[in-house]
Scaffold this motif. Structure first.
Motif, PDB file in Angstrom:
ATOM      1  N   THR A   1       0.851  -1.192   0.000  1.00  0.00           N
ATOM      2  CA  THR A   1       0.000   0.000   0.000  1.00  0.00           C
ATOM      3  C   THR A   1       0.891   1.249   0.000  1.00  0.00           C
ATOM      4  O   THR A   1       2.113   1.154   0.131  1.00  0.00           O
ATOM      5  N   THR A   2       0.279   2.410  -0.122  1.00  0.00           N
ATOM      6  CA  THR A   2       1.057   3.660  -0.141  1.00  0.00           C
ATOM      7  C   THR A   2       1.758   3.916   1.185  1.00  0.00           C
ATOM      8  O   THR A   2       2.796   4.584   1.223  1.00  0.00           O
ATOM      9  N   ASP A   3       1.199   3.364   2.280  1.00  0.00           N
ATOM     10  CA  ASP A   3       1.834   3.546   3.581  1.00  0.00           C
ATOM     11  C   ASP A   3       2.657   2.332   4.012  1.00  0.00           C
ATOM     12  O   ASP A   3       2.988   2.165   5.186  1.00  0.00           O
TER      13      ASP A   3
ATOM     14  N   LEU B   1       2.067  -4.612   3.535  1.00  0.00           N
ATOM     15  CA  LEU B   1       2.076  -5.627   2.477  1.00  0.00           C
ATOM     16  C   LEU B   1       0.868  -6.539   2.628  1.00  0.00           C
ATOM     17  O   LEU B   1       0.621  -7.078   3.721  1.00  0.00           O
ATOM     18  N   PHE B   2       0.136  -6.718   1.519  1.00  0.00           N
ATOM     19  CA  PHE B   2      -1.048  -7.573   1.503  1.00  0.00           C
ATOM     20  C   PHE B   2      -0.888  -8.685   0.474  1.00  0.00           C
ATOM     21  O   PHE B   2      -0.188  -8.532  -0.530  1.00  0.00           O
ATOM     22  N   VAL B   3      -1.588  -9.808   0.728  1.00  0.00           N
ATOM     23  CA  VAL B   3      -1.501 -10.985  -0.131  1.00  0.00           C
ATOM     24  C   VAL B   3      -2.708 -11.031  -1.061  1.00  0.00           C
ATOM     25  O   VAL B   3      -3.847 -11.184  -0.611  1.00  0.00           O
ATOM     26  N   ASN B   4      -2.455 -10.876  -2.353  1.00  0.00           N
ATOM     27  CA  ASN B   4      -3.515 -10.988  -3.359  1.00  0.00           C
ATOM     28  C   ASN B   4      -2.861 -11.075  -4.719  1.00  0.00           C
ATOM     29  O   ASN B   4      -1.802 -10.475  -4.939  1.00  0.00           O
ATOM     30  N   HIS B   5      -3.467 -11.807  -5.638  1.00  0.00           N
ATOM     31  CA  HIS B   5      -2.854 -11.902  -6.962  1.00  0.00           C
ATOM     32  C   HIS B   5      -3.075 -10.639  -7.778  1.00  0.00           C
ATOM     33  O   HIS B   5      -2.140 -10.023  -8.276  1.00  0.00           O
ATOM     34  N   ASP B   6      -4.336 -10.251  -7.916  1.00  0.00           N
ATOM     35  CA  ASP B   6      -4.644  -9.073  -8.724  1.00  0.00           C
ATOM     36  C   ASP B   6      -4.332  -7.805  -7.946  1.00  0.00           C
ATOM     37  O   ASP B   6      -4.443  -7.761  -6.714  1.00  0.00           O
ATOM     38  N   GLY B   7      -3.986  -6.763  -8.687  1.00  0.00           N
ATOM     39  CA  GLY B   7      -3.691  -5.486  -8.055  1.00  0.00           C
ATOM     40  C   GLY B   7      -4.919  -4.770  -7.561  1.00  0.00           C
ATOM     41  O   GLY B   7      -4.829  -3.843  -6.749  1.00  0.00           O
ATOM     42  N   VAL B   8      -6.098  -5.207  -8.048  1.00  0.00           N
ATOM     43  CA  VAL B   8      -7.370  -4.579  -7.665  1.00  0.00           C
ATOM     44  C   VAL B   8      -8.262  -5.638  -7.019  1.00  0.00           C
ATOM     45  O   VAL B   8      -8.450  -6.718  -7.572  1.00  0.00           O
ATOM     46  N   LEU B   9      -8.800  -5.344  -5.859  1.00  0.00           N
ATOM     47  CA  LEU B   9      -9.734  -6.236  -5.179  1.00  0.00           C
ATOM     48  C   LEU B   9     -10.976  -5.443  -4.794  1.00  0.00           C
ATOM     49  O   LEU B   9     -10.880  -4.422  -4.113  1.00  0.00           O
ATOM     50  N   ASN B  10     -12.122  -5.909  -5.279  1.00  0.00           N
ATOM     51  CA  ASN B  10     -13.410  -5.245  -4.978  1.00  0.00           C
ATOM     52  C   ASN B  10     -13.370  -3.758  -5.319  1.00  0.00           C
ATOM     53  O   ASN B  10     -13.901  -2.909  -4.593  1.00  0.00           O
ATOM     54  N   GLY B  11     -12.710  -3.445  -6.444  1.00  0.00           N
ATOM     55  CA  GLY B  11     -12.656  -2.066  -6.917  1.00  0.00           C
ATOM     56  C   GLY B  11     -11.580  -1.212  -6.271  1.00  0.00           C
ATOM     57  O   GLY B  11     -11.432  -0.040  -6.628  1.00  0.00           O
ATOM     58  N   VAL B  12     -10.820  -1.771  -5.352  1.00  0.00           N
ATOM     59  CA  VAL B  12      -9.774  -1.018  -4.653  1.00  0.00           C
ATOM     60  C   VAL B  12      -8.403  -1.417  -5.195  1.00  0.00           C
ATOM     61  O   VAL B  12      -8.055  -2.602  -5.198  1.00  0.00           O
ATOM     62  N   THR B  13      -7.638  -0.437  -5.667  1.00  0.00           N
ATOM     63  CA  THR B  13      -6.286  -0.688  -6.166  1.00  0.00           C
ATOM     64  C   THR B  13      -5.323  -0.657  -4.983  1.00  0.00           C
ATOM     65  O   THR B  13      -5.133   0.389  -4.342  1.00  0.00           O
ATOM     66  N   ILE B  14      -4.718  -1.801  -4.701  1.00  0.00           N
ATOM     67  CA  ILE B  14      -3.933  -1.932  -3.469  1.00  0.00           C
ATOM     68  C   ILE B  14      -2.744  -0.983  -3.440  1.00  0.00           C
ATOM     69  O   ILE B  14      -2.505  -0.294  -2.444  1.00  0.00           O
ATOM     70  N   GLN B  15      -1.973  -0.906  -4.538  1.00  0.00           N
ATOM     71  CA  GLN B  15      -0.733  -0.132  -4.501  1.00  0.00           C
ATOM     72  C   GLN B  15      -0.945   1.381  -4.474  1.00  0.00           C
ATOM     73  O   GLN B  15       0.005   2.123  -4.241  1.00  0.00           O
ATOM     74  N   THR B  16      -2.194   1.836  -4.672  1.00  0.00           N
ATOM     75  CA  THR B  16      -2.466   3.273  -4.575  1.00  0.00           C
ATOM     76  C   THR B  16      -3.407   3.596  -3.410  1.00  0.00           C
ATOM     77  O   THR B  16      -3.949   4.696  -3.326  1.00  0.00           O
ATOM     78  N   SER B  17      -3.578   2.618  -2.512  1.00  0.00           N
ATOM     79  CA  SER B  17      -4.498   2.796  -1.384  1.00  0.00           C
ATOM     80  C   SER B  17      -3.743   2.695  -0.057  1.00  0.00           C
ATOM     81  O   SER B  17      -2.603   2.241  -0.003  1.00  0.00           O
ATOM     82  N   LYS B  18      -4.426   3.133   1.010  1.00  0.00           N
ATOM     83  CA  LYS B  18      -3.853   3.026   2.346  1.00  0.00           C
ATOM     84  C   LYS B  18      -4.270   1.696   2.987  1.00  0.00           C
ATOM     85  O   LYS B  18      -5.305   1.120   2.659  1.00  0.00           O
ATOM     86  N   ALA B  19      -3.447   1.229   3.906  1.00  0.00           N
ATOM     87  CA  ALA B  19      -3.677  -0.064   4.534  1.00  0.00           C
ATOM     88  C   ALA B  19      -5.046  -0.147   5.204  1.00  0.00           C
ATOM     89  O   ALA B  19      -5.718  -1.180   5.154  1.00  0.00           O
ATOM     90  N   ALA B  20      -5.478   0.943   5.821  1.00  0.00           N
ATOM     91  CA  ALA B  20      -6.764   0.943   6.530  1.00  0.00           C
ATOM     92  C   ALA B  20      -7.924   0.623   5.585  1.00  0.00           C
ATOM     93  O   ALA B  20      -8.907  -0.017   5.989  1.00  0.00           O
ATOM     94  N   ASP B  21      -7.816   1.055   4.338  1.00  0.00           N
ATOM     95  CA  ASP B  21      -8.871   0.786   3.360  1.00  0.00           C
ATOM     96  C   ASP B  21      -8.782  -0.633   2.808  1.00  0.00           C
ATOM     97  O   ASP B  21      -9.811  -1.278   2.561  1.00  0.00           O
ATOM     98  N   VAL B  22      -7.567  -1.133   2.615  1.00  0.00           N
ATOM     99  CA  VAL B  22      -7.391  -2.483   2.059  1.00  0.00           C
ATOM    100  C   VAL B  22      -7.771  -3.543   3.093  1.00  0.00           C
ATOM    101  O   VAL B  22      -8.350  -4.584   2.763  1.00  0.00           O
ATOM    102  N   ARG B  23      -7.498  -3.245   4.345  1.00  0.00           N
ATOM    103  CA  ARG B  23      -7.753  -4.210   5.423  1.00  0.00           C
ATOM    104  C   ARG B  23      -9.232  -4.609   5.521  1.00  0.00           C
ATOM    105  O   ARG B  23      -9.560  -5.679   6.028  1.00  0.00           O
ATOM    106  N   LYS B  24     -10.118  -3.766   5.027  1.00  0.00           N
ATOM    107  CA  LYS B  24     -11.560  -4.030   5.108  1.00  0.00           C
ATOM    108  C   LYS B  24     -12.044  -4.988   4.025  1.00  0.00           C
ATOM    109  O   LYS B  24     -13.192  -5.445   4.069  1.00  0.00           O
ATOM    110  N   LEU B  25     -11.204  -5.274   3.045  1.00  0.00           N
ATOM    111  CA  LEU B  25     -11.635  -6.038   1.878  1.00  0.00           C
ATOM    112  C   LEU B  25     -11.759  -7.534   2.172  1.00  0.00           C
ATOM    113  O   LEU B  25     -10.949  -8.102   2.908  1.00  0.00           O
ATOM    114  N   LYS B  26     -12.772  -8.143   1.566  1.00  0.00           N
ATOM    115  CA  LYS B  26     -12.976  -9.580   1.720  1.00  0.00           C
ATOM    116  C   LYS B  26     -12.729 -10.305   0.402  1.00  0.00           C
ATOM    117  O   LYS B  26     -13.019  -9.792  -0.677  1.00  0.00           O
ATOM    118  N   LEU B  27     -12.213 -11.521   0.517  1.00  0.00           N
ATOM    119  CA  LEU B  27     -12.035 -12.403  -0.630  1.00  0.00           C
ATOM    120  C   LEU B  27     -13.364 -13.079  -0.949  1.00  0.00           C
ATOM    121  O   LEU B  27     -14.301 -13.041  -0.131  1.00  0.00           O
TER     122      LEU B  27
END
Length: 263
Positions: free
Chosen positions: A73-75, A78-104
């Motif tokens: 993430t920008t901050d 490190l997160f585990v996922n194949h695609d750079g985008v999960l549920n519409g959220v781009t991991i490498q341009t997002s903050k950890a707090a936003d990515v942490r909420k995402l479900k597989l």
């Protein structure tokens, strides 16, 4: 007569040891998630790719290793996922707090690398096959490599971790910061075994179509002391071809089938 038996036994032991050394090892691509029709990981019938559930499943079926992918993430989390985008959220341009909420898809929350590695410590026989994804921001990518190394070391997994990447930049960073002799493999497919040897990689980890185009690279790599992994090999006939060519590893979405062929 006794001496002949001793010589025969020694020869047989040598053949068996060579065969065991040369046996192709199976790596579950993004864990064992393709479980339809069989008892899945932790008795689940489905598992998401790159989930804790899929890692547990890989351990249960007895593969050599479980492969997974990481993004920063920008901050710097490190997160585990194949695609750079999960549920519409781009991991490498997002903050950890936003990515942490995402479900597989299976309902499991996306894992941080820290969580994912902690789970590997429960499976001492399972090789960690860690892919650093190619980031648009190379400074972010460099930081991701260094943090991943620190986390692997924190969990005591350095001696059982294989490092892979499509990024030449990340590969050179790995070779710079990892302990000497750590297995680093390149994925992109355009570098010859000779070039990889010169760079310092442990081997080539190339797509099946690349190795079909360059079958001589199996022999050349082994002559140079390099190992060969082939991905993503899902058809039994392709698995057998890789085995016949002397592949050291096969990465597959069909690990059960591959295990049966290898054994």
């Amino acid at each position: 007569m006794k001496m002949k038996r001793i010589i025969l036994c020694l020869a047989l032991m040598t053949l068996l040891s060579v065969g065991a050394y040369a046996q192709t090892k199976v790596i579950a691509h993004r864990g064992y998630w393709k479980t339809e029709g069989v008892t899945g990981p932790d008795d689940a019938t489905t598992a998401s790719q790159n989930s804790i559930n899929s890692q547990n499943g890989a351990a249960r079926i007895g593969v050599y290793g479980s492969e997974f992918d990481i993004w920063s993430t920008t901050d710097g989390e490190l997160f585990v996922n194949h695609d750079g985008v999960l549920n519409g959220v781009t991991i490498q341009t997002s903050k950890a707090a936003d990515v942490r909420k995402l479900k597989l898809p299976d309902g499991e929350y996306i894992s941080t690398l820290d969580q994912y590695l902690a789970n590997f410590t429960k499976h001492p026989g399972l090789e960690v096959v860690l892919e650093v994804k190619e980031h648009k921001n190379k400074l972010q990518e460099d930081a991701a490599v260094r943090k991943a190394i620190k986390l692997v070391d924190k969990h005591g997994l350095m001696k059982r971790t294989t490092w892979i990447t499509f990024s030449l930049n990340a590969m050179l960073d790995m070779l710079k910061w990892l302990p000497q002799g750590s297995p680093v493999y390149y994925l992109d497919g355009e570098l010859s075994p000779k070039t990889l040897k010169k760079i310092g990689a442990a081997g080539l980890d190339y797509q099946l179509k690349v190795m079909k185009k360059h079958p001589e690279w199996f022999k050349k790599a082994h002559e140079l002391g390099l190992k060969v992994n082939v991905w993503t090999v899902n058809k039994p006939e392709d698995m057998q071809w890789c085995i016949d060519q002397g592949a050291d590893f096969i990465t597959t979405n069909e690990p059960v089938t591959c295990l049966q062929l290898v054994k």
